[in-house]
Design a protein around this motif. Structure first.
Motif, PDB file in Angstrom:
ATOM      1  N   ASN A 220       0.862  -1.180   0.000  1.00 57.37           N
ATOM      2  CA  ASN A 220       0.000   0.000   0.000  1.00 57.37           C
ATOM      3  C   ASN A 220       0.904   1.238   0.000  1.00 57.37           C
ATOM      4  OD1 ASN A 220      -1.685   2.174   0.682  1.00 57.37           O
ATOM      5  ND2 ASN A 220      -3.061   0.868   1.872  1.00 57.37           N
ATOM      6  N   TYR A 221       1.121   1.817  -1.178  1.00 58.98           N
ATOM      7  CA  TYR A 221       2.111   2.880  -1.324  1.00 58.98           C
ATOM      8  C   TYR A 221       1.735   4.127  -0.516  1.00 58.98           C
ATOM      9  CZ  TYR A 221       5.424   6.066  -3.516  1.00 58.98           C
ATOM     10  OH  TYR A 221       6.437   6.973  -3.720  1.00 58.98           O
ATOM     11  N   LYS A 222       0.465   4.499  -0.492  1.00 55.94           N
ATOM     12  CA  LYS A 222       0.053   5.694   0.244  1.00 55.94           C
ATOM     13  C   LYS A 222       0.342   5.534   1.737  1.00 55.94           C
ATOM     14  CE  LYS A 222      -3.507   7.374  -2.942  1.00 55.94           C
ATOM     15  NZ  LYS A 222      -4.949   7.715  -3.098  1.00 55.94           N
ATOM     16  N   GLU A 223       0.054   4.356   2.281  1.00 57.39           N
ATOM     17  CA  GLU A 223       0.308   4.124   3.695  1.00 57.39           C
ATOM     18  C   GLU A 223       1.804   4.083   3.973  1.00 57.39           C
ATOM     19  OE1 GLU A 223      -0.571   3.767   7.624  1.00 57.39           O
ATOM     20  OE2 GLU A 223      -1.905   4.275   5.946  1.00 57.39           O
ATOM     21  N   LEU A 224       2.555   3.529   3.043  1.00 58.43           N
ATOM     22  CA  LEU A 224       4.013   3.473   3.173  1.00 58.43           C
ATOM     23  C   LEU A 224       4.588   4.880   3.329  1.00 58.43           C
ATOM     24  CD1 LEU A 224       6.390   1.343   0.957  1.00 58.43           C
ATOM     25  CD2 LEU A 224       6.820   3.769   1.255  1.00 58.43           C
ATOM     26  N   ILE A 225       4.139   5.804   2.500  1.00 54.34           N
ATOM     27  CA  ILE A 225       4.638   7.182   2.548  1.00 54.34           C
ATOM     28  C   ILE A 225       4.307   7.826   3.894  1.00 54.34           C
ATOM     29  CG2 ILE A 225       4.409   9.484   1.562  1.00 54.34           C
ATOM     30  CD1 ILE A 225       6.011   7.544  -0.154  1.00 54.34           C
ATOM     31  N   LYS A 226       3.116   7.560   4.428  1.00 59.92           N
ATOM     32  CA  LYS A 226       2.726   8.123   5.719  1.00 59.92           C
ATOM     33  C   LYS A 226       3.614   7.598   6.836  1.00 59.92           C
ATOM     34  CE  LYS A 226      -2.169   8.654   4.473  1.00 59.92           C
ATOM     35  NZ  LYS A 226      -3.539   8.167   4.763  1.00 59.92           N
ATOM     36  N   ILE A 227       3.908   6.295   6.795  1.00 55.60           N
ATOM     37  CA  ILE A 227       4.741   5.681   7.827  1.00 55.60           C
ATOM     38  C   ILE A 227       6.149   6.269   7.781  1.00 55.60           C
ATOM     39  CG2 ILE A 227       5.827   3.506   8.532  1.00 55.60           C
ATOM     40  CD1 ILE A 227       3.221   2.132   7.507  1.00 55.60           C
ATOM     41  N   GLU A 228       6.690   6.415   6.586  1.00 51.56           N
ATOM     42  CA  GLU A 228       8.019   7.003   6.449  1.00 51.56           C
ATOM     43  C   GLU A 228       8.031   8.446   6.958  1.00 51.56           C
ATOM     44  OE1 GLU A 228       9.336   6.630   2.429  1.00 51.56           O
ATOM     45  OE2 GLU A 228       9.923   4.526   2.665  1.00 51.56           O
ATOM     46  N   ARG A 229       6.988   9.199   6.667  1.00 53.83           N
ATOM     47  CA  ARG A 229       6.930  10.596   7.088  1.00 53.83           C
ATOM     48  C   ARG A 229       6.899  10.706   8.614  1.00 53.83           C
ATOM     49  NH1 ARG A 229       2.150  12.117   5.083  1.00 53.83           N
ATOM     50  NH2 ARG A 229       3.045  12.475   3.014  1.00 53.83           N
ATOM     51  N   ARG A 230       6.105   9.849   9.274  1.00 51.51           N
ATOM     52  CA  ARG A 230       6.041   9.888  10.740  1.00 51.51           C
ATOM     53  C   ARG A 230       7.384   9.528  11.357  1.00 51.51           C
ATOM     54  NH1 ARG A 230       1.020   6.183  10.085  1.00 51.51           N
ATOM     55  NH2 ARG A 230      -0.549   7.678   9.382  1.00 51.51           N
ATOM     56  N   THR A 231       8.048   8.542  10.774  1.00 48.40           N
ATOM     57  CA  THR A 231       9.360   8.131  11.292  1.00 48.40           C
ATOM     58  C   THR A 231      10.381   9.241  11.106  1.00 48.40           C
ATOM     59  OG1 THR A 231       8.826   5.845  10.669  1.00 48.40           O
ATOM     60  CG2 THR A 231      11.121   6.330  11.238  1.00 48.40           C
ATOM     61  N   LYS A 232      10.368   9.876   9.950  1.00 46.87           N
ATOM     62  CA  LYS A 232      11.302  10.971   9.690  1.00 46.87           C
ATOM     63  C   LYS A 232      11.053  12.146  10.634  1.00 46.87           C
ATOM     64  CE  LYS A 232      12.217   9.972   4.798  1.00 46.87           C
ATOM     65  NZ  LYS A 232      12.050  10.456   3.404  1.00 46.87           N
ATOM     66  N   ASN A 233       9.799  12.426  10.940  1.00 44.67           N
ATOM     67  CA  ASN A 233       9.497  13.507  11.880  1.00 44.67           C
ATOM     68  C   ASN A 233      10.096  13.202  13.249  1.00 44.67           C
ATOM     69  OD1 ASN A 233       8.095  15.068  10.040  1.00 44.67           O
ATOM     70  ND2 ASN A 233       6.099  14.203  10.558  1.00 44.67           N
ATOM     71  N   TRP A 234      10.002  11.934  13.666  1.00 44.32           N
ATOM     72  CA  TRP A 234      10.575  11.541  14.953  1.00 44.32           C
ATOM     73  C   TRP A 234      12.096  11.690  14.922  1.00 44.32           C
ATOM     74  CZ3 TRP A 234      14.051   7.906  16.742  1.00 44.32           C
ATOM     75  CH2 TRP A 234      14.084   7.720  18.135  1.00 44.32           C
ATOM     76  N   ILE A 235      12.725  11.295  13.832  1.00 43.41           N
ATOM     77  CA  ILE A 235      14.185  11.420  13.701  1.00 43.41           C
ATOM     78  C   ILE A 235      14.605  12.877  13.785  1.00 43.41           C
ATOM     79  CG2 ILE A 235      16.123  11.091  12.109  1.00 43.41           C
ATOM     80  CD1 ILE A 235      14.609   8.618  11.036  1.00 43.41           C
ATOM     81  N   THR A 236      13.872  13.741  13.097  1.00 44.83           N
ATOM     82  CA  THR A 236      14.169  15.178  13.128  1.00 44.83           C
ATOM     83  C   THR A 236      14.047  15.734  14.535  1.00 44.83           C
ATOM     84  OG1 THR A 236      13.372  15.428  10.846  1.00 44.83           O
ATOM     85  CG2 THR A 236      13.527  17.416  12.182  1.00 44.83           C
ATOM     86  N   ASP A 237      13.021  15.279  15.267  1.00 48.61           N
ATOM     87  CA  ASP A 237      12.816  15.738  16.640  1.00 48.61           C
ATOM     88  C   ASP A 237      13.888  15.211  17.588  1.00 48.61           C
ATOM     89  OD1 ASP A 237      10.572  17.092  15.845  1.00 48.61           O
ATOM     90  OD2 ASP A 237       9.164  15.548  16.511  1.00 48.61           O
ATOM     91  N   ASN A 238      14.641  14.199  17.154  1.00 51.67           N
ATOM     92  CA  ASN A 238      15.673  13.607  18.001  1.00 51.67           C
ATOM     93  C   ASN A 238      17.069  13.845  17.434  1.00 51.67           C
ATOM     94  OD1 ASN A 238      14.492  11.694  20.352  1.00 51.67           O
ATOM     95  ND2 ASN A 238      13.067  11.753  18.622  1.00 51.67           N
TER      96      ASN A 238
END
Length: 317
Positions: A220-238
């Motif tokens: 599911n490509y749309k869901e994949l992009i959302k998951i990557e975005r949430r993970t990247k936001n966490w990385i940026t915050d850390n």
């Protein structure tokens, strides 16, 4: 007009709910992670999403098991430590570990050698989330029945699974955070038992006929992009912490200066497996696949996809 405004705020609420819940889960995985000290002489191979099954038509791992076994033999002989970062065993489609072990016994006996030398580090994902329970691990993974001896013998005695692992450099104090990545996938983290039931009751039979499971982020490509975005936001915050995940099956290897989001891919690509190597203080994305020689002989080869890059190139103050 009022309905449109209400719908807009509802969508924003859902978005922030997923963001906050993802952050909370990733924070917890990081806080409780096992810390493994390493230095530039250390060598690690990271694989995830093997989805080892029962060797039936629904077993996606079966197509690549020879590639995987050959690669793991190479890393064992070369002194690598093996980090399996989630979904190693397919325990949604299969009711228990026993048929999986019987189908891929050679793989587990090789992993046993890593374990005996304290070179095996395991993380649970959503498809093997039962490994959160130490009693389940002790009951199912500690021993196996050897028909030649007629008794149970040791397999993974005292093995532990973790939600996260931190590789911490002894000299630079640089940290690399390893976790499966489904923390950013609220459905497959919180409601994994429902997903497991659906896979067993519906999608496994359909998978045999070639119909993909739409609940999987890898399909599911749309869901994949959302998951990557949430993970990247966490990385940026850390502070742009190097974070290595699996789950989506999509290999990712950033350049220095970009968000330090790495994904080792999976071991169920069509006719190939991908992983991440850490060696000599450097990180690389690699692939193993079957190729032919000039004389037409089949051989399993390793190719470098990205890197190597020095880990210090990603260090932030």
């Amino acid at each position: 007009m009022l309905f449109i405004i209400e719908e807009h705020f509802l969508l924003k609420f859902v978005y922030f709910y997923y963001m906050l819940s993802s952050k909370k889960r990733l924070d917890r995985a990081f806080k409780n992670a096992k810390i493994i000290p390493f230095d530039d002489s250390s060598k690690f191979i990271l694989f995830s999403d093997c989805h080892r099954g029962d060797n039936s038509f629904a077993d996606d791992f079966a197509n690549n098991r020879n590639i995987y076994f050959h690669a793991l033999q190479h890393y064992y002989s070369q002194g690598f430590q093996y980090c399996e970062i989630g979904d190693g065993d397919e325990l949604w489609e299969n009711l228990s570990f026993q048929p999986i072990f019987e189908a891929h016994k050679n793989v587990y006996l090789l992993m046993k050698l890593f374990h005996e030398q304290e070179r095996l580090h395991l993380i649970w994902g959503n498809h093997d989330m039962v490994y959160r329970n130490q009693e389940y691990i002790d009951k199912n993974l500690s021993t196996y029945f050897d028909p030649k001896l007629g008794e149970d013998v040791d397999l993974f005695c005292n093995v532990k699974y973790y939600e996260g692992i931190i590789l911490k450099h002894k000299d630079t104090q640089q940290e690399l955070f390893l976790t499966h990545g489904h923390q950013a996938d609220s459905w497959n983290y919180t409601f994994w038992k429902i997903s497991r039931f659906m896979v067993r009751a519906l999608w496994k039979p359909l998978n045999v006929m070639g119909i993909a499971d739409p609940t999987s982020p890898a399909k599911n490509y749309k869901e994949l992009i959302k998951i990557e975005r949430r993970t990247k936001n966490w990385i940026t915050d850390n502070n742009n912490l190097i974070t290595i995940v699996g789950h989506t099956h999509r290999p990712r290897f950033p350049n220095p200066g970009e968000i330090a989001y790495f994904n080792d891919g999976s071991c169920v690509h069509p006719r190939s497996i991908t992983g991440i190597e850490i060696e000599n203080g450097e990180i690389s994305l690699i692939k193993w696949y079957i190729d032919t020689t000039k004389t037409g002989m089949l051989q399993i080869v390793r190719v470098l996809l990205e890197g190597p890059r020095k880990l210090m190139d990603y260090k932030t103050e």
